[in-house]
Design a protein around this motif. Structure first.
Motif, PDB file in Angstrom:
ATOM      1  N   GLU A 434       0.819  -1.203   0.000  1.00 22.01           N
ATOM      2  CA  GLU A 434       0.000   0.000   0.000  1.00 22.01           C
ATOM      3  C   GLU A 434       0.860   1.263   0.000  1.00 22.01           C
ATOM      4  O   GLU A 434       0.536   2.260  -0.673  1.00 22.01           O
ATOM      5  CB  GLU A 434      -0.939   0.003   1.203  1.00 22.01           C
ATOM      6  N   LYS A 530      -3.934   0.085   5.874  1.00 20.93           N
ATOM      7  CA  LYS A 530      -4.380  -1.201   5.348  1.00 20.93           C
ATOM      8  C   LYS A 530      -5.807  -1.110   4.822  1.00 20.93           C
ATOM      9  O   LYS A 530      -6.153  -1.711   3.795  1.00 20.93           O
ATOM     10  CB  LYS A 530      -4.287  -2.265   6.451  1.00 20.93           C
ATOM     11  N   GLY A 532      -7.169   1.583   3.672  1.00 20.70           N
ATOM     12  CA  GLY A 532      -7.279   2.601   2.646  1.00 20.70           C
ATOM     13  C   GLY A 532      -8.004   3.837   3.103  1.00 20.70           C
ATOM     14  O   GLY A 532      -8.554   4.593   2.282  1.00 20.70           O
TER      15      GLY A 532
END
Length: 633
Positions: A434, A530, A532
């Motif tokens: 990410e 994680k 978002g």
């Protein structure tokens, strides 16, 4: 008439001669009485009454007023600083009434030691017990050789005669280590060791165990066996600093930069310990005892493809050796400490299955009593403490640190944030993928050094340091474990670290980093990345410029605290990571010793798995926002 005149002149001449004789006699008398500090009888008696060995009563005085400002006192081989010599002088002044030479009575010795009142000083180090100085003149004459006090004198003698006093060599050649004077024959018979105590070292003395070479030196001699993939012989050079780094692109400063391997901390720390000012060879004087076992280098040979007995052999042999030493029985190892230059999980194998990772060094009963310094500690254990990873910068002088700090203050930073690393697709909780995606999406705002590429730039210090020096913020997510060497490289570059897990720094390096993490870093919870739910770029953009300047200045001020100075030298006014670590160990041992005197069975009265909370906050009762990060499932 002429006869009368001649007679009168003779009388006047006789009077003048007698007057001059009386005048010079009185002048000499008062000079000897007040200027020298003795009456004439004592003066002549001591110089001539014991002429069979005149050197024994020759004390050379140093006229303090004859020295120009900033003039150093002469070095007579005891390697003491001027301050230490002045301390000895003060001790001598207070204890002079107890000192006897074989040729002096008490009153005479007192007069000589008080001569500084008239502008002279006699400086001595005393290594003789009060029992041996009991006033028995007959016994003193019979055993003068056995009972003679050994004096280390500051010599200002014009004839250049050496003092008859002898001083034993300093520990490990350290000029500032405590000096141990040679013993009298009576002391030797009793097996006593007489140490000259440096008052500034009281409570800070460290004794170093003389381990068999198989625990340290032999590992370096067989350096090619230390890794299956890396030639560690190159990195063990220069006292563990590795080869010097060339500065072709002017990324580094002129001096003090080395290609240091992150797992060589044990060697660096041991060599720094040899330069520690308060070393002692008398373990009874020590406040802490250092065990120079290269645990990380030892276990690294067997981490892959070896059975558990091979991985544990060095640790088991070490604790067996320690148990047999008298120093161990003093506090059963609670005053012992060592450095394990790998992460704590390499030494915490829970089972004896060959497929389980690491050794069980830190789980042994003896190790549970010791303080073990690692580059990453366990948040749920109480016997290991994290100290910084070694970086590439190892200055030998304070000015080298100051110059580097000033350079980082002036550095132009083109990128808002940067990341050096690779994705961890096999780790379920990793947020590296990410982070890489967000960095790529930020285009010119983020600089990425992808360690998955075939360029191997991540393993070349010049590319890492150049990127960090050009960035305002440096992202430091967890990797295979919570911590990264990269965090300390970013601090060295004046780049503000951004952490995503409190275990990456905040509950780790409590001796070296501020407890208020907002002063020097940014925290973005990994859970939000994680899911978002958060943008790294927008989060960093919202930080005011004055706050960024203050954080960068705090980061730059931390540079001396997270670097290890060149072991071949010593910084003068700065405490480096080694100094801070030793201070932390001494404070911990002092606390444990106090608790033992008070009858407490351990240094904590809470669940050990809450160690991170107690060490950080001083309590385990209150709920904390970081509790979910350290919940054991």
């Amino acid at each position: 008439m002429e006869r009368q005149i001649i007679g009168k002149c003779r009388k006047q001449l006789t009077f003048v001669v007698l007057f001059n004789f009386l005048f010079w006699f009185l002048l000499l008398y008062f000079y000897s009485e007040f200027s020298v500090g003795k009456n004439p009888i004592a003066l002549f008696g001591n110089n001539f009454g014991n002429s069979d060995n005149p050197q024994e009563s020759n004390f050379v005085h140093l006229h303090e007023n004859s020295l120009e400002p900033n003039t150093q006192l002469p070095d007579m081989g005891n390697n003491q600083s001027n301050e230490e010599i002045r301390d000895v002088k003060n001790v001598t002044k207070t204890e002079s009434s107890n000192i006897r030479s074989r040729n002096w009575d008490t009153s005479t010795a007192k007069n000589v030691f008080q001569a500084e009142d008239d502008g002279f000083e006699s400086v001595h180090q005393i290594s003789v017990s009060e029992k041996e100085l009991e006033p028995d003149n007959n016994q003193m004459q019979a055993h003068s050789r056995d009972n003679e006090a050994k004096f280390v004198e500051v010599s200002g003698s014009e004839n250049g005669e050496e003092s008859e006093n002898e001083v034993a060599p300093n520990v490990n050649g350290n000029k500032n280590a405590p000096t141990i004077t040679k013993q009298s024959s009576r002391e030797k018979k009793r097996g006593a060791e007489s140490d000259v105590v440096d008052r500034s070292c009281l409570g800070r003395y460290v004794y170093v165990h003389d381990l068999p070479k198989k625990f340290n030196e032999d590992l370096l001699k067989n350096c090619r066996s230390l890794s299956n993939w890396t030639d560690m012989c190159e990195f063990t050079s220069n006292l563990g600093l590795g080869p010097r780094l060339p500065n072709f692109v002017k990324v580094y400063s002129k001096y003090g930069w080395f290609a240091t391997n992150q797992f060589l901390l044990e060697v660096i720390f041991h060599n720094r310990m040899k330069q520690y000012r308060c070393l002692t060879k008398n373990s009874s004087m020590a406040s802490a005892i250092f065990v120079p076992y290269y645990a990380g280098l030892d276990v690294a040979r067997y981490l892959w493809g070896s059975n558990t007995s091979m991985r544990d052999s060095g640790s088991l042999q070490l604790v067996k050796w320690l148990r047999e030493k008298p120093e161990w029985k003093k506090m059963w190892g609670r005053d012992h400490f060592m450095v394990a230059g790998r992460i704590t999980w390499d030494f915490r194998r829970l089972t004896d299955g060959d497929f389980d990772w690491g050794s069980k060094l830190m789980l042994l009963p003896e190790s549970r009593n010791m303080t073990i310094l690692t580059i990453e500690s366990s948040p749920w254990s109480n016997n290991d403490y994290a100290i910084p990873y070694p970086t590439y910068f190892h200055p030998s002088k304070d000015i080298e640190v100051f110059q580097w700090q000033n350079r980082m203050r002036r550095q132009k930073r083109r990128f808002l944030f940067s990341f050096a690393g690779a994705a961890r697709p096999n780790l379920q909780d990793s947020i590296r993928s990410e982070i890489i995606a967000q960095c790529q999406a930020s285009r010119r705002k983020c600089k990425l050094l992808d360690c998955d590429s075939h360029s191997n730039k991540c393993y070349k210090p010049v590319f890492v340091m150049k990127m960090f020096q050009s960035s305002v913020f440096c992202l430091q997510p967890a990797g295979d474990s919570y911590t990264r060497r990269s965090a300390f490289d970013s601090i060295l570059a004046g780049c503000i670290p951004v952490f995503f897990h409190p275990g990456s720094a905040y509950v780790q390096y409590l001796w070296h980093l501020p407890k208020d993490h907002t002063k020097y870093s940014v925290f973005i919870p990994a859970f939000d990345i994680k899911k978002g739910n958060i943008s790294i770029e927008r989060t960093l953009h919202r930080i005011p410029k004055h706050k960024i300047r203050a954080m960068r200045e705090e980061v730059i001020s931390l540079i001396p605290k997270v670097i290890y100075a060149d072991p071949s030298s010593r910084l003068e006014t700065l405490d480096d990571a080694f100094d801070i670590a030793v201070k932390g160990v001494l404070e911990r041992v002092s606390r444990v010793e106090r608790e033992m005197r008070e009858g407490k069975s351990s240094s904590f009265d809470y669940l050990e798995e809450l160690s991170w909370k107690y060490n950080l906050l001083g309590t385990v009762q209150k709920e904390h926002e970081w509790d979910p990060f350290f919940a054991r499932t």
